[in-house]
Design an enzyme around this catalytic site. Sequence first.
Site, mmCIF file in Angstrom:
data_model
loop_
_atom_site.group_PDB
_atom_site.id
_atom_site.type_symbol
_atom_site.label_atom_id
_atom_site.label_comp_id
_atom_site.label_asym_id
_atom_site.label_seq_id
_atom_site.Cartn_x
_atom_site.Cartn_y
_atom_site.Cartn_z
ATOM 1 N N CYS A 47 0.860 -1.190 0.000
ATOM 2 C CA CYS A 47 0.000 0.000 0.000
ATOM 3 C C CYS A 47 0.894 1.236 0.000
ATOM 4 C CB CYS A 47 -0.899 -0.014 1.236
ATOM 5 S SG CYS A 47 -1.831 1.519 1.440
ATOM 6 N N ASP A 54 -0.505 -5.841 0.249
ATOM 7 C CA ASP A 54 -1.792 -6.168 -0.358
ATOM 8 C C ASP A 54 -1.625 -7.437 -1.178
ATOM 9 O OD1 ASP A 54 -3.504 -4.139 0.613
ATOM 10 O OD2 ASP A 54 -2.646 -2.705 -0.791
ATOM 11 N N GLU A 89 -6.765 0.647 -7.459
ATOM 12 C CA GLU A 89 -7.323 1.087 -8.739
ATOM 13 C C GLU A 89 -6.262 1.085 -9.840
ATOM 14 O OE1 GLU A 89 -7.893 2.660 -5.900
ATOM 15 O OE2 GLU A 89 -10.065 2.828 -5.662
#
Lengths: 136, 136, 136, 136, 136, 136, 136, 136, 136, 136
Positions: A47, A54, A89
């Site tokens: 992250c 992650d 994203e």
Amino acid sequence: MQKSPMTLEEKAGTRMIRENRLERFENRTRHRDYTIRFTCPEFTCLCPKTGFPDFATLQIDYQPGAWCVELKSLKLHINGFRDQGIFHEDVANRVCDELVALLEPKYLRVFADFTVRGNIHTTVTAVHGKPNPEAL
Amino acid sequence: MQKSPMTLEEKAGTRMIRENRLERFENRTRHRDYTIRFTCPEFTCLCPKTGFPDFATLQIDYQPGAWCVELKSLKLHINGFRDQGIFHEDVANRVCDELVALLEPKYLRVFADFTVRGNIHTTVTAVHGKPNPEAL
Amino acid sequence: MQKSPMTLEEKAGTRMIRENRLERFENRTRHRDYTIRFTCPEFTCLCPKTGFPDFATLQIDYQPGAWCVELKSLKLHINGFRDQGIFHEDVANRVCDELVALLEPKYLRVFADFTVRGNIHTTVTAVHGKPNPEAL
Amino acid sequence: MQKSPMTLEEKAGTRMIRENRLERFENRTRHRDYTIRFTCPEFTCLCPKTGFPDFATLQIDYQPGAWCVELKSLKLHINGFRDQGIFHEDVANRVCDELVALLEPKYLRVFADFTVRGNIHTTVTAVHGKPNPEAL
Amino acid sequence: MQKSPMTLEEKAGTRMIRENRLERFENRTRHRDYTIRFTCPEFTCLCPKTGFPDFATLQIDYQPGAWCVELKSLKLHINGFRDQGIFHEDVANRVCDELVALLEPKYLRVFADFTVRGNIHTTVTAVHGKPNPEAL
Amino acid sequence: MQKSPMTLEEKAGTRMIRENRLERFENRTRHRDYTIRFTCPEFTCLCPKTGFPDFATLQIDYQPGAWCVELKSLKLHINGFRDQGIFHEDVANRVCDELVALLEPKYLRVFADFTVRGNIHTTVTAVHGKPNPEAL
Amino acid sequence: MQKSPMTLEEKAGTRMIRENRLERFENRTRHRDYTIRFTCPEFTCLCPKTGFPDFATLQIDYQPGAWCVELKSLKLHINGFRDQGIFHEDVANRVCDELVALLEPKYLRVFADFTVRGNIHTTVTAVHGKPNPEAL
Amino acid sequence: MQKSPMTLEEKAGTRMIRENRLERFENRTRHRDYTIRFTCPEFTCLCPKTGFPDFATLQIDYQPGAWCVELKSLKLHINGFRDQGIFHEDVANRVCDELVALLEPKYLRVFADFTVRGNIHTTVTAVHGKPNPEAL
Amino acid sequence: MQKSPMTLEEKAGTRMIRENRLERFENRTRHRDYTIRFTCPEFTCLCPKTGFPDFATLQIDYQPGAWCVELKSLKLHINGFRDQGIFHEDVANRVCDELVALLEPKYLRVFADFTVRGNIHTTVTAVHGKPNPEAL
Amino acid sequence: MQKSPMTLEEKAGTRMIRENRLERFENRTRHRDYTIRFTCPEFTCLCPKTGFPDFATLQIDYQPGAWCVELKSLKLHINGFRDQGIFHEDVANRVCDELVALLEPKYLRVFADFTVRGNIHTTVTAVHGKPNPEAL
């Protein structure tokens, strides 16, 4: 936990991941459209805000034009995200951009399915081009 | 492991696989389009680079024209890949080409679903013609 | 195994299967299209070449016109294949032909899903007419 | 349905099923107990009262003594129930008796799992001897 | 199918499989019993009678004594059955014998789960020694 | 792939993982034995030979004595393996040793379930003490 | 909803359910213990407090002594609860009492699995006698 | 079975089911189309021919116009079929007609999924209007 | 989000939850041991440290002595944790203590299965007494 | 149950939920349409009529325009429904309205899947805009 200082650079795999470049080979079946799907359950990154790890499964579908991606270089490329800071994203969009630049495919789709964070399960789908639906 | 030298050529199955040719018979239902699906979970071949075995499930869908493929010859044909060197991307395309040449079908689709290699699960889908969607 | 000579003709069920004719009744809901699906997991017949038993699940979907098929006569009709020799490709097509002749439906689809033979799992789908997609 | 009178006796498979006898071969691994499980999803017989067909999956586990059952003769033996009238409760017990007589096994268990009749799903479990639990 | 004569011996993987010997290393955790399970879905061999290929998943559980089996040599050993003729009942027993001879484990269990042959699904379980149940 | 040099030490999460020590708190329910299970699907470490990443799910069961493990410190401890080189067989044993030293539990079991390597799926189970079976 | 006053007593099924008595037949396999399981997914009764319908699946296991329960009378008996008021806890116990009185079995177990009421899913298990564990 | 004569009319739930009328309320979200799905696993009615009980799960989807159906009155309405005689084909169509008359919806679909009768599993789908596909 | 100040105390359900006391009734089946299982998927409480909500499924098994727990009071009792601060480890133990005090059961087990927190899935199992294993 | 009066306002999480405002950040990938899906299994609110708690899983899909929703503020926003009274039909529509106002997305869909109430399982789907189907 006793953390032994491992000199990572000396390991062959570590060097292969660091030096890897995505590779392509010529599509041997140009007389028809067809679809290749790779499912990669071992994606991990960091992250960018917190540095916490992650985890995701990446699913990559494409209909090749002149080029196909070489499987081993793809595996090493995915390994290469391990120490990168990148947002949910952006993972699907960056892998999509990289493979489009390499392969100039007729169609390419990246689906990233992350493990739960903040009690929420997130997926992101990025697509380049339109598939030949007959060949899906 | 003690590897007993088995004279493979003497076995009936081995000879049947070696001598097999894909066979067809006349489509007995010409007054409508219809769809046949074969799922073959016992495909195995060799990696052309390394010689290591690969494993896949093949799924073949077709809408026959004048001809149907004979099931036993198809089974033996799939057995026949066991000692062949062939890449993942080419398996679906070669089986598709062979069956199109034999059957001249209205529609034929080959889906090859390989076991994990390099932590990645690969599938390849090759399609010939457009299906009559009412008959799927 | 001691095979007791059972006089099958004396059993009521055996006679009902032998004497059965597919029956229809009037569609009581003519003001809209709608869809009926029957799933029949107990289909069995014989291989016409070898006499060995085959097994399948039949799934029948239809959108009725003036007629609906009577459920009990359908069950007995499916029972009636037990001693018939018939090929995989023909099962779906014959049941489709029989029900189309009986019901004159707007749409009818027969999906036959056979157990594994020769390490291959086969399904056959036969369709008559086009469905009203709103009513599926 | 047009029921063509098929002369069943002329088919090879029909004759093999009729003439079959369960066969055994010598256990090649006498220095340890071990367990063999066969799962046979294609069992069918007739209801002795009504003549209607019944369907079941048989699961057979055994720990061999001096003998093992030959697989093809077992398959044909199961095929041989097709025209037999036999009650649910008796299927597991008869198969158990037959295999115990043939094999004199250290342990043998037959589990018969029938499809729904009268809205009720029935299973029957018959066991001979005690298993060596270390070898299950 | 055009069968190109591939000189198998020249491939690295083929040679590694042929020259492989099962290897062991010293158990690094002698102060407690513990259990290791390997699941190997890519086992294939040949039927000694017919020469036709057979397929299985092997599951190997053991509680080590002084030795553990080296994973890569185990993988190559399983690859090595590809051209061997061996019966279902013997696969589990031979792998069990080989690993017991190599490892002298406190407990070892081999479970072989074969694909359907003759409409019957077969598994074989061979066990050496008694497990420490606390460590399963 | 453009690999931006991220100064990992500056991230809060990275520092928390590096500085973490496993923590315990007093068991608040001493009048009965009970069982706590943690399932941790995000374990990753490095292969000591090659430097390539490995992935596993850890399942930890224990029956506490005087102490319970604090959940957040356990999470960070598992995160801490990310850059460690450690073999499959040792992961379960080391986590077991660490938690036994911290908690002095009545019973503790670590089950490590790794992703496929060399076509083989490996699990390792390490256990300390005997469980109170009534409290499982 | 227009509720047509159906004279239920005139239907054959309604009368069969009302007049039904549980029936038994002699156990034909007295030389071994064995187990019969019935799964009945269509149990419904009424809440004695409110009159609202309740729904359950009943699972009945038994090891017969001198008697077996006749399947059709069991089905009708279960149908007979439709208009009875009975509490969840009592369903399993009453069916258990009834079958024990009828069959005098060596072992009998009734498991009742109700649909959700008050956001809670309830099951009740009532058992008579001890099973022969070898015959389960 | 001792069937205690329960005076059903005295129970509150029984009376609520008998006196229930389907109710509607105003749609509070008129600025967009949206879809509501109810799944009702506790439908039961009687076979009009035999009086034997039938069981189904109803799934109701609709896109409201000016009105929505009130959930409790729908539940009681479904309870109200318990003593009604109605054929499989008519259940979906009658519920569809009733809700269309009450709600004047833009789209409404009833899917009725019955338990097995005569070894056949039946579903019926009735639809009114066309859905806004963007709002499904 | 516009948060309308809802005067919760005025709602009937809110008051029922606040005023609820766990209730018991006499066990109507004293002549045998039997087991009742409640599965409650709608447990929620608050983390005592942070005030963030936690979610769990509770599974409660017991073999009653003289008393059974009344289902509606149990549902309301579980609702009553919604605004309580309580740790994971304590949920199972507190519910166990409360039910043991109320019911004096022969055996009682509480299994609490929490949703993921800190990437870890936690369950806690608390047990009182020993079950009669015949009645499980 | 002893309900300790917890001063909720003093907890950090409680305050974060109360003070939270949904936040957005700029979409970093404007050169293509793509889809983000959030699955939130921990939604709970109160029935406006009764005050009893309701539970749902929310699934939110959107194709961003200029803005993306910040994940942590979304999590806290969902937590914020815990003490709100809101009907099933309105949950999906209100979350849809809130996110459309915040994000002005090209497409947004909210699917709310509630737990069973009144023996009926309800879902509601609200959609804004039309998706780019190539990017789903």
